[in-house]
Design a protein around this motif. Structure first.
Motif, PDB file in Angstrom:
ATOM      1  N   PHE A 115      -4.825   7.205   2.215  1.00  0.00           N
ATOM      2  CA  PHE A 115      -4.571   6.077   1.330  1.00  0.00           C
ATOM      3  C   PHE A 115      -4.500   6.533  -0.120  1.00  0.00           C
ATOM      4  O   PHE A 115      -5.313   7.327  -0.586  1.00  0.00           O
ATOM      5  CB  PHE A 115      -5.698   5.052   1.505  1.00  0.00           C
ATOM      6  CG  PHE A 115      -5.644   3.899   0.547  1.00  0.00           C
ATOM      7  CD1 PHE A 115      -6.445   3.886  -0.577  1.00  0.00           C
ATOM      8  CD2 PHE A 115      -4.788   2.840   0.784  1.00  0.00           C
ATOM      9  CE1 PHE A 115      -6.406   2.824  -1.468  1.00  0.00           C
ATOM     10  CE2 PHE A 115      -4.741   1.768  -0.102  1.00  0.00           C
ATOM     11  CZ  PHE A 115      -5.549   1.750  -1.219  1.00  0.00           C
ATOM     12  N   GLN A 145       1.043  11.842   3.126  1.00  0.00           N
ATOM     13  CA  GLN A 145       0.812  12.675   4.303  1.00  0.00           C
ATOM     14  C   GLN A 145       1.409  14.058   4.082  1.00  0.00           C
ATOM     15  O   GLN A 145       2.617  14.207   3.939  1.00  0.00           O
ATOM     16  CB  GLN A 145       1.423  12.041   5.555  1.00  0.00           C
ATOM     17  CG  GLN A 145       1.124  12.822   6.835  1.00  0.00           C
ATOM     18  CD  GLN A 145       1.722  12.176   8.071  1.00  0.00           C
ATOM     19  OE1 GLN A 145       2.710  11.446   7.997  1.00  0.00           O
ATOM     20  NE2 GLN A 145       1.121  12.432   9.230  1.00  0.00           N
ATOM     21  N   LYS A 178      -2.941  -5.659  10.786  1.00  0.00           N
ATOM     22  CA  LYS A 178      -1.898  -4.700  11.149  1.00  0.00           C
ATOM     23  C   LYS A 178      -1.028  -4.386   9.936  1.00  0.00           C
ATOM     24  O   LYS A 178      -0.564  -5.281   9.241  1.00  0.00           O
ATOM     25  CB  LYS A 178      -1.063  -5.308  12.263  1.00  0.00           C
ATOM     26  CG  LYS A 178       0.127  -4.511  12.724  1.00  0.00           C
ATOM     27  CD  LYS A 178       0.805  -5.263  13.863  1.00  0.00           C
ATOM     28  CE  LYS A 178       2.109  -4.617  14.275  1.00  0.00           C
ATOM     29  NZ  LYS A 178       2.746  -5.372  15.387  1.00  0.00           N
ATOM     30  N   LEU A 179      -0.784  -3.104   9.693  1.00  0.00           N
ATOM     31  CA  LEU A 179       0.103  -2.667   8.623  1.00  0.00           C
ATOM     32  C   LEU A 179       1.441  -2.238   9.201  1.00  0.00           C
ATOM     33  O   LEU A 179       1.489  -1.617  10.262  1.00  0.00           O
ATOM     34  CB  LEU A 179      -0.493  -1.492   7.855  1.00  0.00           C
ATOM     35  CG  LEU A 179      -1.673  -1.747   6.928  1.00  0.00           C
ATOM     36  CD1 LEU A 179      -2.104  -0.446   6.266  1.00  0.00           C
ATOM     37  CD2 LEU A 179      -1.326  -2.776   5.876  1.00  0.00           C
ATOM     38  N   TYR A 188       0.614   5.484   1.091  1.00  0.00           N
ATOM     39  CA  TYR A 188      -0.118   6.539   1.778  1.00  0.00           C
ATOM     40  C   TYR A 188       0.618   7.858   1.577  1.00  0.00           C
ATOM     41  O   TYR A 188       1.843   7.898   1.480  1.00  0.00           O
ATOM     42  CB  TYR A 188      -0.226   6.246   3.278  1.00  0.00           C
ATOM     43  CG  TYR A 188      -1.239   5.178   3.617  1.00  0.00           C
ATOM     44  CD1 TYR A 188      -0.954   3.835   3.393  1.00  0.00           C
ATOM     45  CD2 TYR A 188      -2.481   5.514   4.145  1.00  0.00           C
ATOM     46  CE1 TYR A 188      -1.890   2.860   3.684  1.00  0.00           C
ATOM     47  CE2 TYR A 188      -3.422   4.543   4.446  1.00  0.00           C
ATOM     48  CZ  TYR A 188      -3.117   3.216   4.205  1.00  0.00           C
ATOM     49  OH  TYR A 188      -4.051   2.247   4.503  1.00  0.00           O
ATOM     50  N   SER A 219       0.839  -1.199   0.000  1.00  0.00           N
ATOM     51  CA  SER A 219       0.000   0.000   0.000  1.00  0.00           C
ATOM     52  C   SER A 219       0.870   1.243   0.000  1.00  0.00           C
ATOM     53  O   SER A 219       2.023   1.214   0.424  1.00  0.00           O
ATOM     54  CB  SER A 219      -0.887   0.031   1.255  1.00  0.00           C
ATOM     55  OG  SER A 219      -1.699  -1.102   1.360  1.00  0.00           O
ATOM     56  N   ARG A 267       1.116  -5.645   4.963  1.00  0.00           N
ATOM     57  CA  ARG A 267       0.367  -6.257   6.061  1.00  0.00           C
ATOM     58  C   ARG A 267       1.295  -7.171   6.839  1.00  0.00           C
ATOM     59  O   ARG A 267       2.070  -7.921   6.259  1.00  0.00           O
ATOM     60  CB  ARG A 267      -0.807  -7.050   5.502  1.00  0.00           C
ATOM     61  CG  ARG A 267      -1.690  -7.693   6.572  1.00  0.00           C
ATOM     62  CD  ARG A 267      -3.099  -7.220   6.500  1.00  0.00           C
ATOM     63  NE  ARG A 267      -3.666  -7.347   5.187  1.00  0.00           N
ATOM     64  CZ  ARG A 267      -4.381  -8.409   4.789  1.00  0.00           C
ATOM     65  NH1 ARG A 267      -4.566  -9.421   5.611  1.00  0.00           N
ATOM     66  NH2 ARG A 267      -4.909  -8.436   3.597  1.00  0.00           N
ATOM     67  N   PHE A 318       4.443   7.070   2.186  1.00  0.00           N
ATOM     68  CA  PHE A 318       4.784   5.872   2.946  1.00  0.00           C
ATOM     69  C   PHE A 318       4.319   4.635   2.192  1.00  0.00           C
ATOM     70  O   PHE A 318       3.185   4.582   1.721  1.00  0.00           O
ATOM     71  CB  PHE A 318       4.093   5.880   4.314  1.00  0.00           C
ATOM     72  CG  PHE A 318       4.508   7.001   5.225  1.00  0.00           C
ATOM     73  CD1 PHE A 318       3.888   8.240   5.147  1.00  0.00           C
ATOM     74  CD2 PHE A 318       5.512   6.809   6.159  1.00  0.00           C
ATOM     75  CE1 PHE A 318       4.270   9.277   5.988  1.00  0.00           C
ATOM     76  CE2 PHE A 318       5.899   7.840   7.003  1.00  0.00           C
ATOM     77  CZ  PHE A 318       5.281   9.076   6.917  1.00  0.00           C
ATOM     78  N   GLY A 345       1.527  18.374   8.783  1.00  0.00           N
ATOM     79  CA  GLY A 345       0.438  18.767   9.665  1.00  0.00           C
ATOM     80  C   GLY A 345      -0.845  18.000   9.444  1.00  0.00           C
ATOM     81  O   GLY A 345      -1.839  18.239  10.132  1.00  0.00           O
ATOM     82  N   GLY A 346      -0.825  17.096   8.460  1.00  0.00           N
ATOM     83  CA  GLY A 346      -2.037  16.347   8.152  1.00  0.00           C
ATOM     84  C   GLY A 346      -1.934  14.895   8.555  1.00  0.00           C
ATOM     85  O   GLY A 346      -0.960  14.466   9.180  1.00  0.00           O
ATOM     86  N   ALA A 347      -2.944  14.133   8.197  1.00  0.00           N
ATOM     87  CA  ALA A 347      -2.989  12.711   8.496  1.00  0.00           C
ATOM     88  C   ALA A 347      -2.647  11.904   7.252  1.00  0.00           C
ATOM     89  O   ALA A 347      -2.847  12.369   6.129  1.00  0.00           O
ATOM     90  CB  ALA A 347      -4.385  12.338   8.989  1.00  0.00           C
ATOM     91  N   PRO A 348      -2.121  10.706   7.411  1.00  0.00           N
ATOM     92  CA  PRO A 348      -1.895   9.852   6.247  1.00  0.00           C
ATOM     93  C   PRO A 348      -3.211   9.547   5.546  1.00  0.00           C
ATOM     94  O   PRO A 348      -4.232   9.306   6.187  1.00  0.00           O
ATOM     95  CB  PRO A 348      -1.298   8.579   6.854  1.00  0.00           C
ATOM     96  CG  PRO A 348      -0.724   9.003   8.165  1.00  0.00           C
ATOM     97  CD  PRO A 348      -1.647  10.075   8.656  1.00  0.00           C
ATOM     98  N   TYR A 386      -3.111   0.464  -3.663  1.00  0.00           N
ATOM     99  CA  TYR A 386      -2.809  -0.867  -3.137  1.00  0.00           C
ATOM    100  C   TYR A 386      -2.559  -1.800  -4.310  1.00  0.00           C
ATOM    101  O   TYR A 386      -3.337  -1.840  -5.262  1.00  0.00           O
ATOM    102  CB  TYR A 386      -3.970  -1.374  -2.297  1.00  0.00           C
ATOM    103  CG  TYR A 386      -3.868  -2.820  -1.873  1.00  0.00           C
ATOM    104  CD1 TYR A 386      -4.776  -3.769  -2.324  1.00  0.00           C
ATOM    105  CD2 TYR A 386      -2.863  -3.229  -1.006  1.00  0.00           C
ATOM    106  CE1 TYR A 386      -4.689  -5.101  -1.923  1.00  0.00           C
ATOM    107  CE2 TYR A 386      -2.764  -4.554  -0.605  1.00  0.00           C
ATOM    108  CZ  TYR A 386      -3.688  -5.479  -1.065  1.00  0.00           C
ATOM    109  OH  TYR A 386      -3.580  -6.786  -0.658  1.00  0.00           O
ATOM    110  N   PHE A 426       4.486   0.215   8.342  1.00  0.00           N
ATOM    111  CA  PHE A 426       4.785   1.340   7.473  1.00  0.00           C
ATOM    112  C   PHE A 426       6.291   1.535   7.324  1.00  0.00           C
ATOM    113  O   PHE A 426       7.053   1.327   8.271  1.00  0.00           O
ATOM    114  CB  PHE A 426       4.183   2.628   8.047  1.00  0.00           C
ATOM    115  CG  PHE A 426       2.697   2.733   7.868  1.00  0.00           C
ATOM    116  CD1 PHE A 426       1.822   2.146   8.761  1.00  0.00           C
ATOM    117  CD2 PHE A 426       2.175   3.431   6.784  1.00  0.00           C
ATOM    118  CE1 PHE A 426       0.449   2.236   8.590  1.00  0.00           C
ATOM    119  CE2 PHE A 426       0.801   3.537   6.602  1.00  0.00           C
ATOM    120  CZ  PHE A 426      -0.059   2.932   7.506  1.00  0.00           C
TER     121      PHE A 426
END
Lengths: 117, 112
Positions: free
Chosen positions: B45, B37, B99-100, B35, B33, B91, B87, B40-43, B48, B102
């Motif tokens: 998606f 980011q 669970k991933l 991602y 996968s 899995r 990123f 200041g932000g969130a990851p 995949y 990174f």
């Protein structure tokens, strides 16, 4: 959908105080993840729940950290007592189990920026 | 165990093409996968890949070679807004869970 909701967005506290971070996952998602991100250590998984049950807490730093998921729509991450080294951004993420969908998408909340003085 | 390697930083100019590589070591593998980011932000998606080959989504494409344990994210027609950290993630097989794991992230800086 509102996405993953986290509160508070920012938290400044003093060493020794208790900190509680909250997360509401996306409705219908059955997996929930708590991550911590710092410049030094990157993105670390702290704990992971599936169907409200903790599956993997190997990333929880120490006994000062605890997490609960009392129902499918709410989770908390608690730090007691807090220390300056706990300063980080804490993300909550949710997903529909990959085993059900074969998908790998995790949806992250906006994060809680924690500063412990 | 699981490990992923990706470059720490990549720079490019607007309109250019950039490739961000990711090599991984896993005891088992489902897919790779990516991602994004922003500071200041969130990851969020991006893509995949479970099978070998190229997956295209607009200006972004992701490639996977399972035999080489290697993948990359290709960003075309770069824009300033593409400046972010990227990123790769796999899995975790150890516990047969969602669970991933990174990678450490690649910081892309796009210059005018």
């Amino acid at each position: 959908d509102a996405g993953v909701i986290q509160s508070p967005r920012h938290e400044v506290t003093e060493m020794g105080q208790e900190v509680t971070l909250r997360c509401k996952p996306i409705s219908g998602h059955n997996s929930l993840f708590w991550y911590r991100q710092t410049m030094m250590r990157g993105l670390e998984l702290l704990i992971y729940f599936n169907n409200n049950v903790p599956i993997d807490d190997s990333g929880m730093p120490e006994d000062r950290f605890s997490a609960k998921m009392p129902n499918a729509s709410f989770s908390t991450l608690k730090i007691q007592p807090s220390e300056p080294r706990d300063s980080a951004v804490y993300f909550c993420a949710s997903s529909l189990s990959a085993w059900a969908t074969q998908a790998e998408t995790q949806y992250f909340g906006p994060g809680t920026r924690l500063l412990v003085l | 165990g699981q490990s992923l390697e990706q470059p720490s930083e990549v720079t490019a100019v607007e309109g250019a093409i950039v490739q961000i590589n990711c090599t991984y070591q896993t005891s088992g593998f489902y897919g790779l996968s990516w991602y994004q980011q922003h500071d200041g932000g969130a990851p969020t998606f991006l893509s995949y890949n479970a099978l070998d080959g190229l997956e295209e989504t607009g200006r972004f494409s992701s490639f996977l070679s399972r035999s080489d344990s290697y993948g990359y994210l290709l960003l075309q027609e770069l824009q300033m807004k593409d400046s972010a950290s990227y990123f790769c993630a796999v899995r975790d097989q150890a516990y047969n869970t969602d669970k991933l794991i990174f990678g450490t992230g690649t910081r892309l800086q796009v210059f005018p």
